[in-house]
Write a protein that holds these residues in place. Structure first.
Motif, PDB file in Angstrom:
ATOM      1  N   THR A 189     -17.817  -0.603  45.781  1.00 36.86           N
ATOM      2  CA  THR A 189     -16.821  -0.838  44.727  1.00 36.86           C
ATOM      3  C   THR A 189     -16.843   0.281  43.705  1.00 36.86           C
ATOM      4  N   LEU A 190     -18.039   0.659  43.272  1.00 36.61           N
ATOM      5  CA  LEU A 190     -18.166   1.735  42.292  1.00 36.61           C
ATOM      6  C   LEU A 190     -17.701   3.073  42.859  1.00 36.61           C
ATOM      7  N   ALA A 191     -17.909   3.284  44.145  1.00 41.37           N
ATOM      8  CA  ALA A 191     -17.480   4.538  44.768  1.00 41.37           C
ATOM      9  C   ALA A 191     -15.964   4.680  44.702  1.00 41.37           C
ATOM     10  N   ASP A 192     -15.253   3.591  44.950  1.00 44.20           N
ATOM     11  CA  ASP A 192     -13.793   3.641  44.880  1.00 44.20           C
ATOM     12  C   ASP A 192     -13.306   3.805  43.447  1.00 44.20           C
ATOM     13  N   ASP A 193     -13.867   3.018  42.531  1.00 46.06           N
ATOM     14  CA  ASP A 193     -13.477   3.146  41.128  1.00 46.06           C
ATOM     15  C   ASP A 193     -13.864   4.509  40.569  1.00 46.06           C
ATOM     16  N   GLY A 194     -15.038   4.993  40.984  1.00 48.43           N
ATOM     17  CA  GLY A 194     -15.513   6.281  40.499  1.00 48.43           C
ATOM     18  C   GLY A 194     -14.670   7.444  40.968  1.00 48.43           C
ATOM     19  N   ALA A 195     -14.074   7.320  42.156  1.00 48.44           N
ATOM     20  CA  ALA A 195     -13.199   8.379  42.657  1.00 48.44           C
ATOM     21  C   ALA A 195     -12.000   8.559  41.739  1.00 48.44           C
ATOM     22  N   ALA A 196     -11.393   7.443  41.327  1.00 47.84           N
ATOM     23  CA  ALA A 196     -10.252   7.519  40.415  1.00 47.84           C
ATOM     24  C   ALA A 196     -10.678   8.060  39.057  1.00 47.84           C
ATOM     25  N   LEU A 197     -11.834   7.620  38.591  1.00 51.58           N
ATOM     26  CA  LEU A 197     -12.343   8.090  37.296  1.00 51.58           C
ATOM     27  C   LEU A 197     -12.584   9.599  37.326  1.00 51.58           C
ATOM     28  N   THR A 198     -13.187  10.091  38.398  1.00 49.43           N
ATOM     29  CA  THR A 198     -13.458  11.528  38.522  1.00 49.43           C
ATOM     30  C   THR A 198     -12.170  12.323  38.603  1.00 49.43           C
ATOM     31  N   ALA A 199     -11.201  11.809  39.352  1.00 49.16           N
ATOM     32  CA  ALA A 199      -9.918  12.508  39.467  1.00 49.16           C
ATOM     33  C   ALA A 199      -9.239  12.629  38.111  1.00 49.16           C
ATOM     34  N   ASP A 200      -9.340  11.593  37.292  1.00 47.83           N
ATOM     35  CA  ASP A 200      -8.757  11.649  35.947  1.00 47.83           C
ATOM     36  C   ASP A 200      -9.431  12.719  35.098  1.00 47.83           C
ATOM     37  N   VAL A 201     -10.750  12.810  35.207  1.00 48.25           N
ATOM     38  CA  VAL A 201     -11.486  13.809  34.417  1.00 48.25           C
ATOM     39  C   VAL A 201     -11.143  15.222  34.883  1.00 48.25           C
ATOM     40  N   VAL A 202     -11.082  15.433  36.196  1.00 49.19           N
ATOM     41  CA  VAL A 202     -10.736  16.765  36.704  1.00 49.19           C
ATOM     42  C   VAL A 202      -9.336  17.163  36.250  1.00 49.19           C
ATOM     43  N   ALA A 203      -8.406  16.211  36.278  1.00 42.73           N
ATOM     44  CA  ALA A 203      -7.048  16.505  35.813  1.00 42.73           C
ATOM     45  C   ALA A 203      -7.048  16.884  34.338  1.00 42.73           C
TER      46      ALA A 203
END
Length: 306
Positions: A165-179
């Motif tokens: 669950t955290l891996a999926d949520d974390g992917a979106a969180l990381t993408a937001d930070v990179v953007a």
């Protein structure tokens, strides 16, 4: 952005896949092939397999030494992203990319810095888990934090479910930070509060202490399942506990005392029993716990933990 990604386990794959759809991932760094299964077949890491599918060059490195550093910096990344790679990033690699490195970590920092944050949080009985994206620095998991996300999980969730669950949520969180780093709007803030630490689990961490209350026993079961695995001894033999939950509406048993129903084995704790429904005795395959118990010779008087 022009990115290099470092990661190894399945929990890192969602972030790699998400970033590959939005940015130019020019290289993937991962641990070398490892022997898996009874036949010890050399197998690429989940991240390596995903990188091949995505057509991204792979750098297999057990540690980020001078050779690995040279290969990574030759890719001229603007930003490095790391998720559970399993090795330290040191200078000159740390400051090599123009924007440095960011790390997705599966805890609300500064809680649970280290290798096993999800497992340690579950063992501690934390009601809420989460993920943080922070700027990588030389000190372990101590950099300024760009973003965090909390999740509340079902009380029955084991470490593998929580991590997925955290891996999926974390992917979106990381993408937001990179953007945000790409458009210049990213802001990181220092960590506040007393840090706690999450060292890698050992086999001994999986031993269940039946003298503790059932909520403590169950919290440890959740945190060590599936790896390194919850276990106890019965009749001097180690038994791995694969499925369990606090028993409801049952009489209290003494710590370690065992009683069987048609569908479960009840093991006493300092409070309510733990209902064990699936086990794996040493040297055998997984089986229904009640069937296992019925097959025990001289079961009368046997106790868990002895």
């Amino acid at each position: 952005m022009r990115l290099v990604f470092a990661g190894t386990p399945a929990a890192a794959v969602p972030t790699l896949r998400r970033l590959a759809t939005e940015h130019d991932v020019v290289g993937v760094v991962t641990r070398p092939d490892a022997p898996l299964g009874r036949k010890r077949v050399l197998t690429p890491s989940p991240v390596a397999q995903a990188a091949v599918e995505l057509g991204i060059p792979v750098i297999a490195a057990a540690r980020l030494d001078a050779e690995a550093t040279e290969r990574i910096l030759a890719l001229e990344p603007e930003l490095g992203v790391i998720v559970a790679y399993g090795g330290l990033v040191r200078e000159p690699l740390l400051s090599g990319p123009r924007e440095g490195w960011i790390n997705l970590h599966f805890s609300i920092l500064p809680a649970w810095r280290g290798a096993a944050p999800v497992q340690r949080a579950l063992i501690a009985g934390d009601p809420v888990l989460g993920a943080s994206v922070f700027r990588l620095v030389a000190e372990l998991d101590a950099g300024d934090v760009f973003a965090t996300r909390e999740i509340a999980l079902p009380e029955s969730s084991t470490a593998d479910v929580a991590l997925a669950t955290l891996a999926d949520d974390g992917a979106a969180l990381t993408a937001d930070v990179v953007a945000a780093i790409a458009d210049g709007s990213a802001r990181a803030v220092p960590q506040t509060g007393e840090p706690s630490f999450a060292p890698k689990l050992t086999l001994e961490d999986g031993a269940l202490d039946w003298s503790a209350p059932v909520e403590v026993v169950f919290a440890r079961f959740r945190g060590v399942t599936p790896e390194p695995g919850a276990h106890t001894t019965v009749g001097g033999q180690r038994v791995k506990i694969l499925e369990a939950a606090p028993a409801a509406d049952t009489a209290q048993l003494a710590p370690g005392e065992i009683s069987a129903t048609k569908t479960a084995v009840l093991i006493g704790t300092a409070s309510a029993p733990l209902a064990v429904t699936r086990v794996q005795p040493a040297g055998k395959g997984a089986m229904n716990a009640a069937d296992w118990w019925r097959g025990q010779r001289d079961a009368e008087g046997m106790r868990a933990g002895s």
